[in-house]
Design a protein around this motif. Sequence first.
Motif, PDB file in Angstrom:
ATOM      1  N   HIS A   1      43.509  11.961 -41.564  1.00  0.00           N
ATOM      2  CA  HIS A   1      43.972  11.515 -42.877  1.00  0.00           C
ATOM      3  C   HIS A   1      44.774  12.607 -43.559  1.00  0.00           C
ATOM      4  N   PRO A   2      45.717  12.283 -44.405  1.00  0.00           N
ATOM      5  CA  PRO A   2      45.988  10.951 -44.922  1.00  0.00           C
ATOM      6  C   PRO A   2      47.030  10.170 -44.107  1.00  0.00           C
ATOM      7  N   LYS A   3      47.783  10.841 -43.254  1.00  0.00           N
ATOM      8  CA  LYS A   3      48.883  10.177 -42.563  1.00  0.00           C
ATOM      9  C   LYS A   3      48.431   9.261 -41.423  1.00  0.00           C
ATOM     10  N   TYR A   4      47.469   9.698 -40.639  1.00  0.00           N
ATOM     11  CA  TYR A   4      47.068   8.960 -39.437  1.00  0.00           C
ATOM     12  C   TYR A   4      45.720   8.292 -39.651  1.00  0.00           C
ATOM     13  N   THR A   5      45.750   7.146 -40.303  1.00  0.00           N
ATOM     14  CA  THR A   5      44.523   6.395 -40.561  1.00  0.00           C
ATOM     15  C   THR A   5      44.130   5.610 -39.309  1.00  0.00           C
ATOM     16  N   TRP A   6      42.889   5.148 -39.296  1.00  0.00           N
ATOM     17  CA  TRP A   6      42.394   4.370 -38.161  1.00  0.00           C
ATOM     18  C   TRP A   6      43.279   3.143 -37.909  1.00  0.00           C
ATOM     19  N   SER A   7      43.574   2.397 -38.954  1.00  0.00           N
ATOM     20  CA  SER A   7      44.346   1.166 -38.772  1.00  0.00           C
ATOM     21  C   SER A   7      45.779   1.448 -38.316  1.00  0.00           C
ATOM     22  N   SER A   8      46.409   2.507 -38.849  1.00  0.00           N
ATOM     23  CA  SER A   8      47.786   2.799 -38.423  1.00  0.00           C
ATOM     24  C   SER A   8      47.835   3.280 -36.974  1.00  0.00           C
TER      25      SER A   8
ATOM     26  N   ALA B   1      49.838   1.342 -33.981  1.00  0.00           N
ATOM     27  CA  ALA B   1      50.954   2.016 -33.307  1.00  0.00           C
ATOM     28  C   ALA B   1      50.622   2.458 -31.877  1.00  0.00           C
ATOM     29  N   PHE B   2      49.354   2.792 -31.632  1.00  0.00           N
ATOM     30  CA  PHE B   2      48.942   3.323 -30.320  1.00  0.00           C
ATOM     31  C   PHE B   2      47.628   2.688 -29.888  1.00  0.00           C
ATOM     32  N   PRO B   3      47.627   1.388 -29.570  1.00  0.00           N
ATOM     33  CA  PRO B   3      46.360   0.733 -29.235  1.00  0.00           C
ATOM     34  C   PRO B   3      45.655   1.408 -28.059  1.00  0.00           C
ATOM     35  N   GLY B   4      44.385   1.769 -28.294  1.00  0.00           N
ATOM     36  CA  GLY B   4      43.567   2.357 -27.248  1.00  0.00           C
ATOM     37  C   GLY B   4      43.794   3.833 -26.979  1.00  0.00           C
TER      38      GLY B   4
ATOM     39  N   ALA C   1      27.650  15.562 -21.092  1.00  0.00           N
ATOM     40  CA  ALA C   1      28.465  15.064 -19.976  1.00  0.00           C
ATOM     41  C   ALA C   1      29.433  16.146 -19.520  1.00  0.00           C
ATOM     42  N   GLU C   2      29.711  16.172 -18.242  1.00  0.00           N
ATOM     43  CA  GLU C   2      30.686  17.126 -17.695  1.00  0.00           C
ATOM     44  C   GLU C   2      32.116  16.721 -18.056  1.00  0.00           C
ATOM     45  N   ALA C   3      32.372  15.426 -18.112  1.00  0.00           N
ATOM     46  CA  ALA C   3      33.713  14.921 -18.419  1.00  0.00           C
ATOM     47  C   ALA C   3      33.754  14.410 -19.860  1.00  0.00           C
ATOM     48  N   PRO C   4      34.855  14.631 -20.567  1.00  0.00           N
ATOM     49  CA  PRO C   4      34.959  14.125 -21.939  1.00  0.00           C
ATOM     50  C   PRO C   4      35.120  12.608 -21.959  1.00  0.00           C
ATOM     51  N   CYS C   5      34.623  11.986 -23.022  1.00  0.00           N
ATOM     52  CA  CYS C   5      34.802  10.543 -23.193  1.00  0.00           C
ATOM     53  C   CYS C   5      36.072  10.243 -23.977  1.00  0.00           C
ATOM     54  N   LEU C   6      36.655  11.267 -24.603  1.00  0.00           N
ATOM     55  CA  LEU C   6      37.909  11.097 -25.336  1.00  0.00           C
ATOM     56  C   LEU C   6      38.699  12.393 -25.234  1.00  0.00           C
ATOM     57  N   VAL C   7      39.980  12.281 -24.882  1.00  0.00           N
ATOM     58  CA  VAL C   7      40.897  13.424 -24.859  1.00  0.00           C
ATOM     59  C   VAL C   7      42.187  12.969 -25.513  1.00  0.00           C
ATOM     60  N   VAL C   8      42.565  13.620 -26.613  1.00  0.00           N
ATOM     61  CA  VAL C   8      43.791  13.274 -27.328  1.00  0.00           C
ATOM     62  C   VAL C   8      44.457  14.541 -27.831  1.00  0.00           C
ATOM     63  N   ASN C   9      45.740  14.447 -28.108  1.00  0.00           N
ATOM     64  CA  ASN C   9      46.454  15.551 -28.745  1.00  0.00           C
ATOM     65  C   ASN C   9      46.139  15.539 -30.229  1.00  0.00           C
ATOM     66  N   GLN C  10      45.950  16.718 -30.789  1.00  0.00           N
ATOM     67  CA  GLN C  10      45.679  16.855 -32.215  1.00  0.00           C
ATOM     68  C   GLN C  10      46.866  16.309 -32.991  1.00  0.00           C
ATOM     69  N   LEU C  11      46.601  15.503 -34.007  1.00  0.00           N
ATOM     70  CA  LEU C  11      47.667  14.868 -34.771  1.00  0.00           C
ATOM     71  C   LEU C  11      48.202  15.747 -35.888  1.00  0.00           C
TER      72      LEU C  11
ATOM     73  N   GLY D   1      35.952  16.802 -40.689  1.00  0.00           N
ATOM     74  CA  GLY D   1      35.301  15.702 -41.367  1.00  0.00           C
ATOM     75  C   GLY D   1      34.621  14.768 -40.391  1.00  0.00           C
ATOM     76  N   PHE D   2      33.561  14.148 -40.858  1.00  0.00           N
ATOM     77  CA  PHE D   2      32.841  13.144 -40.083  1.00  0.00           C
ATOM     78  C   PHE D   2      32.774  11.899 -40.935  1.00  0.00           C
ATOM     79  N   PHE D   3      32.998  10.762 -40.342  1.00  0.00           N
ATOM     80  CA  PHE D   3      33.115   9.527 -41.101  1.00  0.00           C
ATOM     81  C   PHE D   3      32.242   8.450 -40.480  1.00  0.00           C
ATOM     82  N   LEU D   4      31.472   7.778 -41.310  1.00  0.00           N
ATOM     83  CA  LEU D   4      30.701   6.609 -40.904  1.00  0.00           C
ATOM     84  C   LEU D   4      31.279   5.436 -41.677  1.00  0.00           C
ATOM     85  N   GLY D   5      31.913   4.516 -40.962  1.00  0.00           N
ATOM     86  CA  GLY D   5      32.612   3.443 -41.648  1.00  0.00           C
ATOM     87  C   GLY D   5      31.926   2.105 -41.552  1.00  0.00           C
ATOM     88  N   SER D   6      32.547   1.132 -42.149  1.00  0.00           N
ATOM     89  CA  SER D   6      32.106  -0.268 -42.121  1.00  0.00           C
ATOM     90  C   SER D   6      30.694  -0.445 -42.646  1.00  0.00           C
TER      91      SER D   6
END
Length: 98
Positions: free
Chosen positions: A5-12, A16-19, A53-63, A72-77
């Motif tokens: 946040h604020p630029k890269y929200t969950w919905s955006s 733009a990048f499903p999955g 786990a030895e392998a990550p469940c998520l690997v992404v480039n920092q936005l 930050g940690f977020f609990l939504g819905s």
Amino acid sequence: QYISHPKYTWSSLRKAFPGKYEQPVSPVPNPDNWFRAQIVIRDHTVRVFLNNAEAPCLVVNQLSSRMNGWIGFFLGSGAGGEFRNLEVFPSSDVIKKE
């Protein structure tokens, strides 16, 4: 899921990048029990490991270009959630081998 946040929200990001910035976890942790999560950020790459786990469940480039400061940690819905034994280490002290 990874957001910046604020630029890269969950919905955006989902639109733009499903999955790309969210992945299923396997095996799925029991929602009634504690589970261990380790988030490693190094060289603008974010890796998430669950339950030692030895392998990550998520690997992404920092936005963001942020190199220090907030996390930050977020609990939504309206979901409940708790954090326990939260520790933050400098990247030179990362426990998980990459």
